[in-house]
Design an enzyme around this catalytic site. Structure first.
Site, PDB file in Angstrom:
ATOM      1  NE  ARG A 204      -3.346  -2.862   0.459  1.00 10.78           N
ATOM      2  CZ  ARG A 204      -3.771  -3.628   1.461  1.00 10.78           C
ATOM      3  NH1 ARG A 204      -3.030  -3.795   2.540  1.00 10.78           N
ATOM      4  NH2 ARG A 204      -4.922  -4.250   1.387  1.00 10.78           N
TER       5      ARG A 204
ATOM      6  CG  ASP B 115      -6.211 -11.435   3.410  1.00  8.18           C
ATOM      7  OD1 ASP B 115      -5.514 -11.861   2.480  1.00  8.18           O
ATOM      8  OD2 ASP B 115      -6.203 -10.244   3.778  1.00  8.18           O
ATOM      9  CD  GLU B 116      -9.759  -8.193   4.100  1.00  6.47           C
ATOM     10  OE1 GLU B 116     -10.347  -7.541   4.966  1.00  6.47           O
ATOM     11  OE2 GLU B 116      -8.776  -7.763   3.469  1.00  6.47           O
TER      12      GLU B 116
ATOM     13  CD1 TRP C 180      -6.863 -12.879   8.876  1.00  2.76           C
ATOM     14  CD2 TRP C 180      -7.625 -10.826   9.321  1.00  2.76           C
ATOM     15  NE1 TRP C 180      -7.827 -12.584   7.957  1.00  2.76           N
ATOM     16  CE2 TRP C 180      -8.309 -11.331   8.200  1.00  2.76           C
ATOM     17  CE3 TRP C 180      -7.945  -9.548   9.789  1.00  2.76           C
ATOM     18  CZ2 TRP C 180      -9.312 -10.603   7.528  1.00  2.76           C
ATOM     19  CZ3 TRP C 180      -8.923  -8.826   9.130  1.00  2.76           C
ATOM     20  CH2 TRP C 180      -9.600  -9.351   8.012  1.00  2.76           C
TER      21      TRP C 180
ATOM     22  CE1 TYR D 102      -4.198  -7.849  12.186  1.00  4.24           C
ATOM     23  CE2 TYR D 102      -5.068  -6.351  10.535  1.00  4.24           C
ATOM     24  CZ  TYR D 102      -4.703  -7.625  10.922  1.00  4.24           C
ATOM     25  OH  TYR D 102      -4.844  -8.669  10.037  1.00  4.24           O
TER      26      TYR D 102
ATOM     27  CB  THR E 118       1.444   0.787   4.981  1.00  2.37           C
ATOM     28  OG1 THR E 118       1.416   0.091   3.724  1.00  2.37           O
ATOM     29  CG2 THR E 118       2.457   0.152   5.906  1.00  2.37           C
ATOM     30  CD  GLU E 119      -4.591  -0.768   4.046  1.00  2.00           C
ATOM     31  OE1 GLU E 119      -3.862  -0.672   5.064  1.00  2.00           O
ATOM     32  OE2 GLU E 119      -5.230  -1.794   3.766  1.00  2.00           O
TER      33      GLU E 119
HETATM   34  C1  ACM Z   1      -5.960  -8.954   6.942  1.00  4.05           C
HETATM   35  O1  ACM Z   1      -5.928  -8.025   7.767  1.00  4.05           O
HETATM   36  N1  ACM Z   1      -6.810  -8.926   5.925  1.00  4.05           N
HETATM   37  C2  ACM Z   1      -5.080 -10.074   7.052  1.00  4.05           C
END
Ligand code: ACM
EC number: 3.2.1.52
Length: 778
Positions: A180, A342-343, A409, A434, A485-486
Site C-alpha cells: 500500500r 484473506d478477504e 487475524w 494491528y 500501511t494504507e
Molecule cells: C488482513 O488483515 N486482511 C489479514
C-alpha cells in the site's frame, strides 16, 4: 484545543481501510491507566528475561576502555554486533579483541551448553560480564540484553547477577505492508535493527496487493512494470501545477530483496514473503489480464478496502503462481511462504460460467472449496520444494492440508480451531495486534483506524487461548504484529505506529507468561525510550503527551482543566509561561484557572521527560466554544465505520486529518450548553471518498439531499427528526479546500442539548468532512 494546520488544498487523503471489513469490534479503550510500578529487582530490559538472580557483589562499570573479547568467528561476529548496538543505543564505543581473558566482557559460544536454540546465560560480577550460549542466535540475544543493561540511563553500571534466558515462543513477528505504501531499504533496515534489539525474529513482508506488486519476478516483468504503480486518489494523484498524473510507484529488485534477507539473517530474523491468492490480486491482474476472472481491464487500485478481483481458476494461472513461487523460493531461504487467502470476496467466481465449469471439473462443491483447491495445490508445490505454506485464517474455510500453518487475524477463534485440529498457528488478531489502529485518542494521532489499540491492550494480549487443550498448546508458534500501511504514507508515521507498541509485542513473544507485568513494563519503558532516541527511532509521542479536557464556567470567567495522559505517567505543569520541568508542580486534580490561561504540561518518569516537547493549551473564553472533529463524537446508529483520514493535498507538506464515519458522515457535540448561543459555525473540508466495501456497501446511510448540492443539517436529540437548522451546501469548497457555514439555532433551544452536524447527499467520489464546530453567542 489542538492548534490545527491550515489546510491549503482540496479534498482529502490517503488512507485505507484495508481489510477493514472483518471483525471491527471496537477494541475497548484502555482501562484507567495503572501507571508505572517496577517489581522488586526489575532490570531495565525489554523483553524481560526469563530468570534473573541478583547476587552479592559490587557493580561493574563498562566504559570505552572495557575489553570485549571473543574466541572464534561466530562469537567474534556477535561481539562486534554488540559493540555496534551498544554504541548505537547510547552506550560507550568499546573495542573487540580476540581471545578469552579473565575480566571485562566475554562472549563464549559453546555447543555443549543447554541454552536451546535461542537462549543464553549472562553472568556479571565485580570483574566483568560473560555471555554464553550454545548457538550464535542465543549469543546474539545475550548481547542484546547486555547492551540494554548498559544503556537507557544505567551509565554503563552493571549489577552483579545471573540471567538464564530463553524465549517463550519461536515466532515473534512483525508484518510490514510494503504494497500500500512503500519503504526504502534503509527504512526497512532500521526496522530490522529495532526488531533485533528486542529479540523479534520474524519479518513477514507483505509484497503484493491490489494497490501494488512490489517484488521483481524475472519471468513476469510486467508484474512490476505495470503492477508497481498506482495513481493516488484525488489531488494526491495530480501534479498541482500541470494537472498531470503523479503515479505512486515502487518495487524491490531481487538484489535488493537479497540484501534485506541478508541484513535480517545477520540479526537472526527470518524473512517470510507474502504473495496473495486468490484475492488482493488486482495489481497482478492489471499486469497480466489473462490471470483475472472478468474481461474488464484493471489497473492497480487507488482506493482502499476489499475488492472482488480474484485470480481465475485456470491451470495456466496455477502455473503462473507456481512459477512466481519458484522465484520466491530461490530468493527467500525461510521455511515458510505466506500465500494470503484473506478477504477473497467470491462474487466474480459466482458470476463466471467458466469458473463454475472449472469447479465442476475439479470437484469443488462451492467457491470456498475452489479456494481450498488452490491452497492445497500451492501447499503441495511448496512441500515439494521443502517449504511450508502459511496463510490468513480464511484458508481454513473449505478444508486445509494438515501441514499448513494458520495466521489468525480475525480474532483468535480461527487460531483456536486450527490449533485444535493440529495445525500450527501464529496469533495476530486484528483486535490486539494491528499497528494501523490508533494507539491513543489524542488529536495528534496520524491517520489510521480509530478503534484504539493502546499499549495496554497490546501488552495484555495472550497468544495461547485458555480454551485450547494442553496437548495442543505447542501448536501456537507465537504472535505477530501486523502493520498494514494504507494510512501510513510516511516512515515517520510507520515509526509512530510501531514504537513503542512493538516493545509490548516483543515481551509477550519472549518473556514467560508469569513474568509479564504491565506496570513493571511501564517502569522499564522510559529506558527503552532513551535507547530509541539514541537509535534514531521516532517513537510515538502521543502515549507520552498530556491531554486536556476543559469545562468552562462562562459567567465566572474561569475554566476547570482536567489533565490526563494515556499511560499514567506523572504529569507536571505550568500556567505561568515557564518551561515545564520535573520540578514544576505535579498534577493531581483538575485545576480551576481564570481565563485566558496558557497551560503547559508534560510527563516524567524519575525526572526523565518522556515526550520531546511539553503539550501547550491556550484556553480562552472563545476556545472553549470551539471543538475540532477529534473532540466530537460520532452520531449514533448501526454499522459505523470511523476512520481517521488525511486530506489529499497539498502535494508537499502537512495535510489536514479528519475523523469521519464513512457510513454516516455526522458529528455530535454531546450536551452542548446552548444558553445564550445564537448560531453554530462549521468549518468543513472535502476529501476523496475512495473506499470499496464489498458486501458492506449497503451499510452506507447518507441522508438524501433536498437541494442541488445538498445541505448541512443541524439536528438535536439522537441526531434524528426534523433539522433544528439547515444551510445549503455550495457546489465546491473555496480555493483553500474549505468552507465556513453558519446556521442560526432556534431561540427556543435552551440548556444542555445534543448538536449533530451532518452533510446530506451522496457526494461520492468526494465527501464533506467537519473540521471545526464553534458556538456563537448572541
Ligand atoms: C488482513 O488483515 N486482511 C489479514
Amino acid at each position: 484545543m489542538h492548534t490545527r494546520t491550515r489546510r491549503t488544498s482540496l479534498s482529502l487523503l490517503s488512507f485505507a481501510l484495508a481489510l477493514s471489513l472483518a471483525p471491527l469490534a471496537q477494541a475497548a479503550d484502555a482501562q484507567a491507566p495503572a501507571g508505572p510500578k517496577a517489581l522488586p529487582g526489575s532490570l531495565m530490559v525489554i523483553p524481560a528475561p526469563a530468570k534473573v538472580d541478583r547476587i552479592d557483589g559490587a557493580d561493574y562499570t563498562v566504559t570505552a576502555a572495557t575489553p570485549v573479547r571473543a574466541q572464534g568467528q561466530a562469537a567474534q561476529r556477535v561481539a562486534t554486533q554488540f559493540a555496534t548496538l551498544l554504541r548505537d543505543s547510547g552506550g560507550p564505543a568499546v573495542t573487540v579483541s580476540e581471545g578469552r581473558g579473565k575480566d571485562g566482557i566475554r562472549f563464549i559460544l559453546d555447543a555443549a551448553l543447554r541454552t536451546g536454540a535461542e537462549g543464553y546465560q549472562l553472568r556479571s560480577d565485580a570483574r566483568g560480564a560473560t555471555v554464553q550460549a550454545a548457538t550464535e542466535a542465543g549469543l546474539f540475544y545475550g548481547a542484546a540484553t547486555l547492551s540494554q543493561l548498559l544503556t537507557g540511563g544505567s551509565d554503563g553500571k552493571l549489577p552483579a547477577l545471573r540471567i538464564d534466558d530463553a524465549p517463550r515462543f519461536s515466532w515473534r513477528g512483525l508484518m510490514l505492508d510494503s504494497a500500500r505504501h512503500f519503504q526504502s531499504l534503509d527504512e526497512i533496515k532500521q526496522v530490522l535493527d529495532a526488531m533485533a534489539e528486542q529479540k523479534l525474529n520474524t519479518f513477514h513482508w507483505h509484497l503484493t496487493d491490489d494497490q501494488g506488486w512490489r517484488m521483481e519476478i524475472k519471468r513476469y516483468p510486467k508484474l512490476t512494470g505495470i503492477g508497481s504503480c498506482r495513481i493516488p486518489a484525488g489531488d494526491g494523484g495530480r501534479d498541482p501545477v500541470t494537472g498531470a498524473e503523479r503515479p505512486y510507484c515502487g518495487f524491490y529488485t531481487q538484489d535488493q530483496i537479497r540484501e534485506v534477507i541478508a541484513y535480517a539473517a545477520a540479526r537472526h530474523i527470518q524473512v517470510i514473503p507474502e504473495i496473495d491468492v486468490p484475492g488482493h490480486a488486482t495489481a497482478a491482474i492489471a499486469a497480466y489480464p489473462e490471470l483475472g476472472t472478468i474481461d474488464t481491464p484493471l489497473k492497480p487500485l487507488s482506493e482502499w478496502g476489499v475488492f472482488p478481483n480474484l485470480f481465475n481458476t485456470e491451470d495456466s494461472t496455477f502455473e503462473f503462481l507456481e512459477n512466481v513461487l519458484e522465484e520466491v523460493i530461490a530468493l527467500f531461504p525461510a521455511t515458510y511462504v505466506h500465500v494470503g487467502g484473506d478477504e477473497a470476496v467470491k462474487d466474480q467466481w459466482e458470476a463466471s460460467a467458466r469458473v463454475q465449469a472449472r469447479m465442476r471439473e475439479l470437484g469443488a462443491g462451492d467457491e470456498m472449496e475452489m479456494q481450498s483447491h488452490i491452497i492445497k495445490r500451492l501447499e503441495t508445490f511448496l512441500e515439494q520444494h521443502d517449504r511450508r505454506l502459511i496463510g490468513w485464517d480464511e484458508i481454513l474455510e473449505g478444508g486445509l492440508p494438515p501441514e499448513a500453518t494458520v495466521m489468525s487475524w480475525r480474532g483468535t477463534e480461527g487460531g483456536l480451531k486450527a490449533a485444535s485440529e493440529g495445525h500450527d498457528v501464529v496469533m495476530s488478531p486484528v483486535t490486539d495486534m494491528y499497528m494501523d489502529y490508533l494507539q491513543t485518542n489524542s488529536p495528534n494521532e496520524p491517520p489510521g483506524r480509530p478503534a484504539a489499540i493502546p499499549l495496554a491492550r497490546v501488552y495484555g494480549f495472550e497468544p495461547v487461548p485458555d480454551a485450547l487443550a494442553k496437548d495442543k498448546q505447542h501448536h501456537i508458534l507465537g504472535l505477530q504484529a501486523n502493520m498494514f500501511t494504507e494510512h501510513t504514507r510516511s516512515y515517520a508515521r510507520l515509526q509512530h505506529n510501531l514504537f513503542p507498541r512493538l516493545a509490548a509485542v516483543a515481551e509477550t513473544g519472549w518473556s514467560p507468561r508469569e513474568r509479564r507485568d504491565y506496570a513493571d513494563f511501564l517502569a522499564r519503558l522510559p529506558a527503552q525510550l532513551q535507547r530509541y532516541q539514541a537509535m534514531g527511532i521516532a517513537y510515538a509521542q502521543t502515549p507520552f503527551q498530556v491531554e486536556l479536557d476543559s469545562h468552562d464556567d462562562r459567567s465566572a470567567g474561569t475554566a476547570t482543566l482536567a489533565l490526563s495522559t494515556p499511560l499514567g505517567y506523572d504529569i507536571h505543569y505550568s500556567v505561568d509561561g515557564s518551561a515545564v520541568t520535573a520540578q514544576s508542580p505535579r498534577y493531581t486534580a483538575p485545576l480551576q484557572q481564570p481565563l485566558p490561561v496558557a497551560l503547559q504540561a508534560a510527563t516524567f518518569f524519575n525526572g526523565q521527560a518522556l515526550a520531546k516537547a511539553a503539550s501547550r493549551f491556550d484556553v480562552t473564553a472563545a476556545s472553549l466554544l470551539s471543538r475540532t472533529d477529534e473532540h466530537l463524537a460520532q452520531c449514533p446508529g448501526d454499522g459505523q465505520l470511523l476512520l481517521r483520514l488525511e486530506d489529499d493535498g497539498p502535494a508537499e507538506g502537512e495535510r489536514a486529518i479528519f475523523n469521519v464515519d464513512i457510513f454516516n458522515p455526522c458529528w455530535l457535540w454531546k450536551e452542548a450548553d446552548v444558553d445564550g448561543i445564537a448560531s453554530v459555525r462549521i468549518r468543513a473540508g472535502r476529501i476523496p471518498y475512495y473506499f470499496q466495501l464489498a458486501h458492506d456497501e449497503p451499510n452506507r446511510r447518507f441522508a438524501p439531499k433536498r437541494g442541488a448540492h445538498g445541505e448541512m443539517d443541524i439536528l438535536g436529540g439522537q441526531c434524528d427528526g426534523k433539522p433544528l437548522a439547515s444551510v445549503k451546501l455550495p457546489a465546491a469548497p473555496g480555493a483553500d479546500g474549505f468552507i465556513t457555514l453558519e446556521a442560526a439555532l432556534p431561540r427556543s433551544l435552551k440548556g444542555s442539548q445534543n448538536l449533530c452536524v451532518r452533510f446530506t447527499g451522496d457526494t461520492r467520489p468526494t465527501m464533506w468532512v467537519l473540521d471545526e464546530m464553534t458556538l456563537l453567542p448572541r
